[in-house]
Design a protein around this motif. Sequence first.
Motif, PDB file in Angstrom:
ATOM      1  N   THR A   1       0.862  -1.185   0.000  1.00  0.00           N
ATOM      2  CA  THR A   1       0.000   0.000   0.000  1.00  0.00           C
ATOM      3  C   THR A   1       0.892   1.226   0.000  1.00  0.00           C
ATOM      4  OG1 THR A   1      -0.065   0.152   2.416  1.00  0.00           O
ATOM      5  CG2 THR A   1      -1.723  -1.250   1.366  1.00  0.00           C
ATOM      6  N   ASP A   2       0.299   2.405   0.034  1.00  0.00           N
ATOM      7  CA  ASP A   2       1.093   3.630   0.145  1.00  0.00           C
ATOM      8  C   ASP A   2       1.951   3.620   1.401  1.00  0.00           C
ATOM      9  OD1 ASP A   2       0.014   5.575  -2.079  1.00  0.00           O
ATOM     10  OD2 ASP A   2      -1.734   4.601  -1.215  1.00  0.00           O
ATOM     11  N   ALA A   3       1.439   2.973   2.453  1.00  0.00           N
ATOM     12  CA  ALA A   3       2.144   3.010   3.736  1.00  0.00           C
ATOM     13  C   ALA A   3       3.369   2.109   3.763  1.00  0.00           C
ATOM     14  CB  ALA A   3       1.198   2.622   4.865  1.00  0.00           C
ATOM     15  N   GLY A   4       3.385   1.045   2.939  1.00  0.00           N
ATOM     16  CA  GLY A   4       4.524   0.135   2.996  1.00  0.00           C
ATOM     17  C   GLY A   4       4.337  -1.069   2.099  1.00  0.00           C
ATOM     18  N   PHE A   5       5.231  -2.033   2.269  1.00  0.00           N
ATOM     19  CA  PHE A   5       5.308  -3.154   1.335  1.00  0.00           C
ATOM     20  C   PHE A   5       5.278  -4.486   2.098  1.00  0.00           C
ATOM     21  CE2 PHE A   5       7.864   0.504   0.059  1.00  0.00           C
ATOM     22  CZ  PHE A   5       7.177   0.916  -1.073  1.00  0.00           C
ATOM     23  N   GLU A   6       4.458  -5.394   1.579  1.00  0.00           N
ATOM     24  CA  GLU A   6       4.333  -6.711   2.173  1.00  0.00           C
ATOM     25  C   GLU A   6       3.894  -7.693   1.082  1.00  0.00           C
ATOM     26  OE1 GLU A   6       2.477  -7.709   6.288  1.00  0.00           O
ATOM     27  OE2 GLU A   6       0.907  -8.029   4.793  1.00  0.00           O
TER      28      GLU A   6
ATOM     29  N   THR B   1       8.691   7.164   1.353  1.00  0.00           N
ATOM     30  CA  THR B   1       7.890   8.198   0.684  1.00  0.00           C
ATOM     31  C   THR B   1       6.647   8.531   1.496  1.00  0.00           C
ATOM     32  OG1 THR B   1       8.644   7.376  -1.458  1.00  0.00           O
ATOM     33  CG2 THR B   1       6.702   8.777  -1.461  1.00  0.00           C
ATOM     34  N   TYR B   2       6.035   7.499   2.037  1.00  0.00           N
ATOM     35  CA  TYR B   2       4.834   7.692   2.849  1.00  0.00           C
ATOM     36  C   TYR B   2       5.159   8.467   4.124  1.00  0.00           C
ATOM     37  CZ  TYR B   2       1.029   6.529   6.036  1.00  0.00           C
ATOM     38  OH  TYR B   2       0.013   6.592   6.942  1.00  0.00           O
ATOM     39  N   LYS B   3       6.271   8.128   4.729  1.00  0.00           N
ATOM     40  CA  LYS B   3       6.649   8.820   5.968  1.00  0.00           C
ATOM     41  C   LYS B   3       6.892  10.304   5.707  1.00  0.00           C
ATOM     42  CE  LYS B   3      10.032   6.137   7.381  1.00  0.00           C
ATOM     43  NZ  LYS B   3      11.071   5.575   8.272  1.00  0.00           N
ATOM     44  N   LYS B   4       7.506  10.617   4.565  1.00  0.00           N
ATOM     45  CA  LYS B   4       7.759  12.024   4.252  1.00  0.00           C
ATOM     46  C   LYS B   4       6.454  12.776   4.015  1.00  0.00           C
ATOM     47  CE  LYS B   4      12.307  11.227   2.180  1.00  0.00           C
ATOM     48  NZ  LYS B   4      13.115  11.270   0.931  1.00  0.00           N
ATOM     49  N   LYS B   5       5.510  12.128   3.276  1.00  0.00           N
ATOM     50  CA  LYS B   5       4.232  12.779   3.013  1.00  0.00           C
ATOM     51  C   LYS B   5       3.438  12.978   4.298  1.00  0.00           C
ATOM     52  CE  LYS B   5       3.445  11.328  -1.767  1.00  0.00           C
ATOM     53  NZ  LYS B   5       2.545  10.596  -2.688  1.00  0.00           N
ATOM     54  N   LYS B   6       3.511  11.981   5.160  1.00  0.00           N
ATOM     55  CA  LYS B   6       2.775  12.085   6.420  1.00  0.00           C
ATOM     56  C   LYS B   6       3.360  13.180   7.287  1.00  0.00           C
ATOM     57  CE  LYS B   6       3.150   8.768   9.442  1.00  0.00           C
ATOM     58  NZ  LYS B   6       2.995   7.481  10.188  1.00  0.00           N
ATOM     59  N   GLY B   7       4.683  13.292   7.256  1.00  0.00           N
ATOM     60  CA  GLY B   7       5.330  14.319   8.070  1.00  0.00           C
ATOM     61  C   GLY B   7       5.018  15.714   7.594  1.00  0.00           C
ATOM     62  N   SER B   8       4.853  15.870   6.267  1.00  0.00           N
ATOM     63  CA  SER B   8       4.574  17.196   5.718  1.00  0.00           C
ATOM     64  C   SER B   8       3.087  17.532   5.729  1.00  0.00           C
ATOM     65  CB  SER B   8       5.106  17.295   4.291  1.00  0.00           C
ATOM     66  OG  SER B   8       4.462  16.339   3.477  1.00  0.00           O
TER      67      SER B   8
ATOM     68  N   GLN C   1      -5.257  11.491   6.892  1.00  0.00           N
ATOM     69  CA  GLN C   1      -4.823  10.390   7.738  1.00  0.00           C
ATOM     70  C   GLN C   1      -5.136   9.054   7.084  1.00  0.00           C
ATOM     71  OE1 GLN C   1      -6.845  10.959  11.414  1.00  0.00           O
ATOM     72  NE2 GLN C   1      -5.597  12.693  12.031  1.00  0.00           N
ATOM     73  N   GLY C   2      -4.189   8.126   7.218  1.00  0.00           N
ATOM     74  CA  GLY C   2      -4.384   6.740   6.795  1.00  0.00           C
ATOM     75  C   GLY C   2      -4.037   6.459   5.359  1.00  0.00           C
ATOM     76  N   ALA C   3      -3.596   5.243   5.120  1.00  0.00           N
ATOM     77  CA  ALA C   3      -3.182   4.821   3.790  1.00  0.00           C
ATOM     78  C   ALA C   3      -4.337   4.768   2.811  1.00  0.00           C
ATOM     79  CB  ALA C   3      -2.511   3.456   3.861  1.00  0.00           C
ATOM     80  N   SER C   4      -5.577   4.480   3.289  1.00  0.00           N
ATOM     81  CA  SER C   4      -6.722   4.387   2.387  1.00  0.00           C
ATOM     82  C   SER C   4      -7.073   5.747   1.814  1.00  0.00           C
ATOM     83  CB  SER C   4      -7.922   3.797   3.124  1.00  0.00           C
ATOM     84  OG  SER C   4      -8.276   4.608   4.218  1.00  0.00           O
TER      85      SER C   4
END
Length: 257
Positions: free
Chosen positions: A14-19, A40-47, A52-55
């Motif tokens: 998902t946008d949040a990570g890989f599995e 990439t997700y962490k940077k977007k979330k920080g900015s 909120q949330g990957a969905s």
Amino acid sequence: MLKSFTRNHNDNSTDAGFEFVFYCDVCNDGYKSSFIESETYKKKKGSKLIGQGASLIGNLAGGRARTVGNAASQGGGIASQQFEGKTPEWHKEHEAAFEKAQNEAMQHFHRCPGCNKYVCDQCWNEDAMLCTSCAPRQEVAVAQAHAKAMKRNIDDAGSTATVWEGKIESKTTMCPACGKPAGTGKFCNNCGASMEQKECPKCGSKNALSTRFCNNCGENLQAVPAPPAAPSGKCSSCGFDNPPGTKFCGQCGGKLE
């Protein structure tokens, strides 16, 4: 360039990570790789550029719903349409994460040289160096063959066994006193009345006590003496009223006359 490992896997990224989940080609049991969070997700979330949330991130990025299913993972074909709209940085992370997941999963899988399937440890015959589909384990094959042979023997024996030799036809004797099923004893199970029958002196057939003529030959049965009646049930010692046909008093144990 990624190396081919298995065609049977699910990509749960998902946008949040890989599995990733890799499946055995024989038993279909799966091995799930460790989750890797997206930088990439962490940077977007920080900015705080997205909600909120990957969905919600997926909806804003292009409305692409995450789908989970088997994908053919041959080299560059890993990035399927389910990840359209993702940034180039995300795709680079995805490829690196998939390669890491492959290396992690390969520790639990073997490629069979006989059928070219990737199988888990449980479906790998270490002695034959083949999968259990190509070379079943000897002890398992022997046990299965023994169980099948035993079942065949049981079925054969059961098909010829005689388990009951009674008559199919049966009659329910009705008590002439109370009109209910009397059972098979000498006295009625319900009221205790005598179930003795008159024997026809001419043909020997059994008839109910109230029958005046033989139901087999028509002989007059009125002259045939009736069998002795069952004890009345009234105890002469204690006066307890026992059911008809009782031989000993249920109150005091005395013998009934």
